[in-house]
Design a protein around this motif. Sequence first.
Motif, mmCIF file in Angstrom:
data_model
loop_
_atom_site.group_PDB
_atom_site.id
_atom_site.type_symbol
_atom_site.label_atom_id
_atom_site.label_comp_id
_atom_site.label_asym_id
_atom_site.label_seq_id
_atom_site.Cartn_x
_atom_site.Cartn_y
_atom_site.Cartn_z
ATOM 1 N N ARG A 1 -37.902 90.407 95.045
ATOM 2 C CA ARG A 1 -38.646 91.617 94.718
ATOM 3 C C ARG A 1 -38.597 91.867 93.219
ATOM 4 O O ARG A 1 -37.627 91.516 92.554
ATOM 5 N N GLU A 2 -39.615 92.478 92.666
ATOM 6 C CA GLU A 2 -39.747 92.643 91.223
ATOM 7 C C GLU A 2 -38.528 93.300 90.591
ATOM 8 O O GLU A 2 -38.122 92.948 89.482
ATOM 9 N N ASP A 3 -37.898 94.254 91.292
ATOM 10 C CA ASP A 3 -36.727 94.928 90.714
ATOM 11 C C ASP A 3 -35.449 94.108 90.822
ATOM 12 O O ASP A 3 -34.394 94.524 90.335
ATOM 13 N N GLY A 4 -35.513 92.941 91.449
ATOM 14 C CA GLY A 4 -34.357 92.053 91.535
ATOM 15 C C GLY A 4 -33.277 92.496 92.508
ATOM 16 O O GLY A 4 -32.179 91.944 92.500
ATOM 17 N N LYS A 5 -33.579 93.457 93.376
ATOM 18 C CA LYS A 5 -32.549 93.989 94.281
ATOM 19 C C LYS A 5 -32.608 93.406 95.691
ATOM 20 O O LYS A 5 -31.664 93.555 96.463
ATOM 21 N N VAL A 6 -33.712 92.762 96.026
ATOM 22 C CA VAL A 6 -33.877 92.203 97.366
ATOM 23 C C VAL A 6 -34.556 90.845 97.266
ATOM 24 O O VAL A 6 -35.485 90.666 96.462
ATOM 25 N N LEU A 7 -34.077 89.886 98.038
ATOM 26 C CA LEU A 7 -34.765 88.607 98.134
ATOM 27 C C LEU A 7 -34.934 88.230 99.592
ATOM 28 O O LEU A 7 -34.196 88.689 100.475
ATOM 29 N N TYR A 8 -35.943 87.403 99.826
ATOM 30 C CA TYR A 8 -36.197 86.851 101.155
ATOM 31 C C TYR A 8 -36.213 85.333 101.020
ATOM 32 O O TYR A 8 -36.797 84.791 100.076
ATOM 33 N N LEU A 9 -35.554 84.649 101.933
ATOM 34 C CA LEU A 9 -35.479 83.194 101.871
ATOM 35 C C LEU A 9 -35.767 82.595 103.237
ATOM 36 O O LEU A 9 -35.651 83.260 104.272
ATOM 37 N N SER A 10 -36.145 81.335 103.228
ATOM 38 C CA SER A 10 -36.368 80.578 104.454
ATOM 39 C C SER A 10 -35.293 79.509 104.555
ATOM 40 O O SER A 10 -35.033 78.786 103.590
ATOM 41 N N SER A 11 -34.673 79.413 105.729
ATOM 42 C CA SER A 11 -33.558 78.484 105.876
ATOM 43 C C SER A 11 -33.386 78.072 107.332
ATOM 44 O O SER A 11 -33.788 78.796 108.252
ATOM 45 N N ASP A 12 -32.753 76.911 107.520
ATOM 46 C CA ASP A 12 -32.386 76.458 108.854
ATOM 47 C C ASP A 12 -30.892 76.645 109.099
ATOM 48 O O ASP A 12 -30.295 75.927 109.903
ATOM 49 N N MET A 13 -30.278 77.601 108.409
ATOM 50 C CA MET A 13 -28.863 77.893 108.644
ATOM 51 C C MET A 13 -28.657 78.330 110.093
ATOM 52 O O MET A 13 -29.580 78.800 110.753
ATOM 53 N N GLY A 14 -27.478 78.191 110.607
ATOM 54 C CA GLY A 14 -27.191 78.477 112.008
ATOM 55 C C GLY A 14 -27.412 79.936 112.378
ATOM 56 O O GLY A 14 -27.412 80.826 111.529
ATOM 57 N N GLY A 15 -27.624 80.168 113.683
ATOM 58 C CA GLY A 15 -27.748 81.527 114.173
ATOM 59 C C GLY A 15 -29.143 82.090 114.144
ATOM 60 O O GLY A 15 -29.335 83.282 114.393
ATOM 61 N N GLY A 16 -30.144 81.247 113.864
ATOM 62 C CA GLY A 16 -31.510 81.731 113.778
ATOM 63 C C GLY A 16 -32.240 81.653 115.099
ATOM 64 O O GLY A 16 -31.668 81.324 116.144
ATOM 65 N N GLN A 17 -33.537 81.959 115.054
ATOM 66 C CA GLN A 17 -34.369 81.939 116.250
ATOM 67 C C GLN A 17 -34.792 80.513 116.597
ATOM 68 O O GLN A 17 -35.190 80.240 117.718
#
Length: 536
Positions: free
Chosen positions: A301-317
Amino acid sequence: MKLTWTILTALCFSTSLQMTAVITTFGQETVFSIMKSDNRKASELFASKRYRQAARLYESMADRAPNSKYYLALARAHYYLHEPVEASTWYEKYLTIESELPANDVLLYAEALASQKKYDQAVNYYKQYEKLSDNDPMVMKKIWQIKNRNYLLEDSLHYTIKRLDCNKPSADIAAVPYENGFVFLSNRARPSVIKNVDEGNSPFFRWYQSTMKTDSTGIIVHYGEPVSFFEKLQARYQLGPVSFFDNERQMAFIASNADHQLKGKRPLQLFFAVKGPDGWQFSRAFDFNGANYSITSVTVREDGKVLYLSSDMGGGQGGLDLYQSTFDGKAWSKPKNLGNEINTVGDEAFPSISGNSLSFSSNGLPGLGGFDVFSVMMSDRAIGEVQNMGYPVNTNFDDFALSLNADRSKGYLTSNRNGGDDIYEVTIDLQTYPFTIAGVLKYKEENWRESETLTVYPLAELELIDNLKGTVVARAVSDAKGEFNLTIPYFSQYRIKVTGSTDGDQAIVSLDLGKTRYGENRFELVVVKNSFKKDY
């Protein structure tokens, strides 16, 4: 998106240099023992998501000894390589020998058919899977979406999609706005003494920058020839998508880590860089990088306080999932899965945040086939309703990595609708949300019905009511001149409840909002005095 998606979604990457050839002799091995060895190798490659190499071995075995299990393995490999035509071919061969597909392959075959616009056949297989899965709600939604796909075409006149002339025969993907142009990924060939290639024998992905060129009148003519971006940080192996924030003074980026290697493979990880007087400088690694999983794409996010990432780390759907992480000024929080409102058993990737709207790509959510682009409003308290962006952003091909500017009116998209992975410029004149309308509140007296005379209505309370939910979603008060500003949070059908400040009289004013972008968003709201009633 055949090669590209394999590279970006693979758990890790092969990192050998193509410098030697290995010659193997079989000695006294029998054909049976050779095939047994190949089958074991192919299974191991498939399990490690190295589908291209696995497919080569399975096809070799199928040529030597036709067998339905090889056909099934080839269909699955080509499906995960995002090659629906080839996947369908092998499924068809399998069905010439066997009477029916395994349950999960019924779903994969349906997806492959939908990606080829074979919607009637796709619906038949979706229905088969629906029965086998005890009415999987997501499959029910896919069937509905295909049967009602015309809804995804209704806004097409408000989008302009243009393929850029800076594309090459190589894969050009994941463009993001930067300065007076964009930065993107490409595996185009580069002059080099040593040839660095991946397991598919393609050059590693690198960053490039293209700048808009204008004529003497200031009209944009074209984008300039791409040049290398952030050359001194070009990693030894693969590079991935980037995200700029903080007025383009900081960036997050994806790259394979040269220090983490497991069985010859390297995961993709998340890093950060800052822009100083001498250009871009590496700043830090993400605290939650892992050696056993990859982070394939990111947006901040522009303010640098939140990010969203895509990953195959465990515990996902399942597959690649989207996660959120927040920054407290010192460190990033542990990524939190966004849950099944967004994530599916398929893949969700290439997130891009602009304002409060998150765009991402998915092959698990209902769409036109292949990967489609979706958008959803994000807030600290809730996740909004996921919306398919519709045609022409989405097609039956793979459409992904949509990145828009701050007001979501222009940006870039990657698609293989013309054969290869190319970058397209997107221009949108749809109204985006939230947005603020300004205006003046006026009224007529009851006995002025035939008159055009209007009187300013000061200091009145305005309540924006969602007609579909029956709830107040925003409030405002008109000033002494009747002026007001009211924020419209999302697209819906609305009415405005007006309450007088002195006598408490109330009236309802309808508010008709179209989907197209408004100019100055200025309205004149008029109420008639005899329409005032209590307790709306």
